[in-house]
Scaffold this motif. Structure first.
Motif, mmCIF file in Angstrom:
data_model
loop_
_atom_site.group_PDB
_atom_site.id
_atom_site.type_symbol
_atom_site.label_atom_id
_atom_site.label_comp_id
_atom_site.label_asym_id
_atom_site.label_seq_id
_atom_site.Cartn_x
_atom_site.Cartn_y
_atom_site.Cartn_z
ATOM 1 N N GLN A 18 34.860 14.993 -23.348
ATOM 2 C CA GLN A 18 33.769 14.111 -23.286
ATOM 3 C C GLN A 18 33.478 13.759 -22.602
ATOM 4 N N ALA A 19 34.088 13.590 -21.636
ATOM 5 C CA ALA A 19 33.295 13.503 -20.009
ATOM 6 C C ALA A 19 31.792 13.193 -19.630
ATOM 7 N N VAL A 20 31.992 15.052 -19.539
ATOM 8 C CA VAL A 20 29.888 15.502 -20.304
ATOM 9 C C VAL A 20 29.579 14.760 -21.239
ATOM 10 N N GLN A 21 29.690 14.887 -22.339
ATOM 11 C CA GLN A 21 29.226 14.045 -23.110
ATOM 12 C C GLN A 21 28.814 12.632 -22.661
ATOM 13 N N GLU A 22 29.996 11.930 -22.488
ATOM 14 C CA GLU A 22 29.109 10.545 -21.895
ATOM 15 C C GLU A 22 28.144 10.524 -21.309
ATOM 16 N N VAL A 23 28.065 11.503 -19.690
ATOM 17 C CA VAL A 23 27.567 11.260 -18.749
ATOM 18 C C VAL A 23 25.970 11.981 -20.150
ATOM 19 N N GLU A 24 24.970 13.006 -19.805
ATOM 20 C CA GLU A 24 24.687 12.989 -21.111
ATOM 21 C C GLU A 24 24.013 11.796 -21.584
ATOM 22 N N ASN A 25 24.768 11.146 -22.687
ATOM 23 C CA ASN A 25 24.390 9.937 -23.504
ATOM 24 C C ASN A 25 23.971 9.159 -22.388
ATOM 25 N N LEU A 26 24.424 8.709 -21.499
ATOM 26 C CA LEU A 26 24.113 7.964 -20.895
ATOM 27 C C LEU A 26 22.363 8.037 -19.153
ATOM 28 N N ARG A 27 22.658 9.759 -19.336
ATOM 29 C CA ARG A 27 20.762 10.070 -19.173
ATOM 30 C C ARG A 27 20.104 9.424 -19.932
ATOM 31 N N GLN A 28 20.419 9.939 -21.105
ATOM 32 C CA GLN A 28 19.430 9.737 -22.220
ATOM 33 C C GLN A 28 19.135 8.064 -22.672
ATOM 34 N N SER A 29 20.166 7.164 -22.265
ATOM 35 C CA SER A 29 19.759 6.247 -22.618
ATOM 36 C C SER A 29 19.181 5.443 -21.309
ATOM 37 N N GLY A 30 18.675 6.569 -20.318
ATOM 38 C CA GLY A 30 18.197 6.031 -19.091
ATOM 39 C C GLY A 30 18.684 5.619 -17.487
ATOM 40 N N TYR A 31 19.597 5.698 -17.473
ATOM 41 C CA TYR A 31 20.157 6.288 -15.827
ATOM 42 C C TYR A 31 20.544 6.839 -14.896
ATOM 43 N N ASP A 32 19.759 6.632 -14.145
ATOM 44 C CA ASP A 32 19.895 7.682 -13.118
ATOM 45 C C ASP A 32 21.198 8.812 -13.062
ATOM 46 N N HIS A 33 20.300 10.241 -12.370
ATOM 47 C CA HIS A 33 21.637 10.690 -11.938
ATOM 48 C C HIS A 33 22.319 10.578 -10.325
ATOM 49 N N ASP A 34 21.831 9.961 -9.638
ATOM 50 C CA ASP A 34 22.009 9.094 -8.420
ATOM 51 C C ASP A 34 23.401 7.868 -8.758
ATOM 52 N N ARG A 35 23.390 7.640 -10.025
ATOM 53 C CA ARG A 35 23.945 6.589 -10.448
ATOM 54 C C ARG A 35 25.246 6.698 -11.561
ATOM 55 N N ILE A 36 25.153 7.772 -12.088
ATOM 56 C CA ILE A 36 26.427 8.235 -12.771
ATOM 57 C C ILE A 36 27.076 9.061 -11.791
ATOM 58 N N PHE A 37 28.909 8.554 -12.248
ATOM 59 C CA PHE A 37 30.340 9.105 -11.717
ATOM 60 C C PHE A 37 30.733 9.303 -12.377
ATOM 61 N N VAL A 38 31.918 10.078 -12.532
ATOM 62 C CA VAL A 38 32.962 10.688 -13.014
ATOM 63 C C VAL A 38 34.260 10.348 -11.588
ATOM 64 N N ILE A 39 35.289 9.803 -12.695
ATOM 65 C CA ILE A 39 36.561 9.504 -11.791
ATOM 66 C C ILE A 39 37.841 10.636 -12.436
ATOM 67 N N ALA A 40 38.665 10.885 -11.669
ATOM 68 C CA ALA A 40 39.837 11.277 -12.958
ATOM 69 C C ALA A 40 41.129 11.116 -11.887
ATOM 70 N N HIS A 41 42.376 11.590 -12.071
ATOM 71 C CA HIS A 41 43.250 11.098 -11.245
ATOM 72 C C HIS A 41 43.498 12.374 -9.967
ATOM 73 N N ASP A 42 42.987 13.451 -10.681
ATOM 74 C CA ASP A 42 43.125 14.634 -10.021
ATOM 75 C C ASP A 42 41.754 14.291 -9.107
ATOM 76 N N SER A 43 41.652 15.524 -7.496
ATOM 77 C CA SER A 43 40.625 15.298 -7.146
ATOM 78 C C SER A 43 39.804 16.434 -7.295
ATOM 79 N N ASP A 44 40.461 17.799 -7.518
ATOM 80 C CA ASP A 44 39.568 19.189 -8.291
ATOM 81 C C ASP A 44 39.105 18.626 -9.668
ATOM 82 N N LYS A 45 39.946 17.856 -10.709
ATOM 83 C CA LYS A 45 39.542 17.768 -11.696
ATOM 84 C C LYS A 45 38.543 17.504 -11.237
#
Length: 113
Positions: A18-45
Motif C-alpha cells: 500500500q505504501a508503494v501505491q500511495e507513493v505512486e499516487n503522490l507522484r501522479q498528483s504532482g509531488y516531486d521524488h525528493d519530497r516523498i518519504f516512507v517510514i516504518a518502525h523497522d529501519s530495514d523495512k
C-alpha cells in the motif's frame, strides 16, 4: 488516516504494498521524488519500501546534523518521532504516527513546497 498541514501530507497505510501505491499516487498528483518519504518502525523495512517505491528515507538533510547525531543515542520510538517532527509535524502528531508504526503500519509523507 490522512493528515495535511501547512508543511506536509501524511497517510498511514497497512503495509509496504500500500505504501508503494500511495507513493505512486503522490507522484501522479504532482509531488516531486525528493519530497516523498516512507517510514516504518523497522529501519530495514523502511529501506526496502523506499527502494521498492523509489521514495526517500528521512536523512540529515531533513533532520539536521544535530538531530541525526542525537538519533544515534535515542530509542527507536524517540528517533521515529524526531524524524516525523523534522518533516513538519507537531510533537502530538509525531506521537500518534509513531504509535501506528508500533502496530506495524507504514507512514508515507509528502513535503509541500
Amino acid at each position: 488516516m490522512n493528515l495535511s498541514n501547512e508543511k506536509s501530507y501524511a497517510k498511514v497505510v497497512e503495509n509496504g504494498t500500500q505504501a508503494v501505491q500511495e507513493v505512486e499516487n503522490l507522484r501522479q498528483s504532482g509531488y516531486d521524488h525528493d519530497r516523498i518519504f516512507v517510514i516504518a518502525h523497522d529501519s530495514d523495512k523502511t529501506s526496502r519500501i523506499a527502494e521498492a517505491s523509489d521514495a526517500n528515507n528521512v536523512g540529515i538533510k531533513e533532520e539536521g546534523v544535530f538531530d541525526a547525531i542525537a538519533n544515534l543515542f535515542r530509542s527507536r520510538g524517540d528517533e521515529l518521532r524526531a524524524k516525523i517532527e523534522s518533516l513538519g509535524f507537531t510533537e502530538a502528531e509525531a506521537g500518534f504516527y509513531e504509535k501506528q508504526l508500533d502496530l506495524g503500519k507504514v507512514l508515507v509523507i509528502a513535503k509541500k513546497d
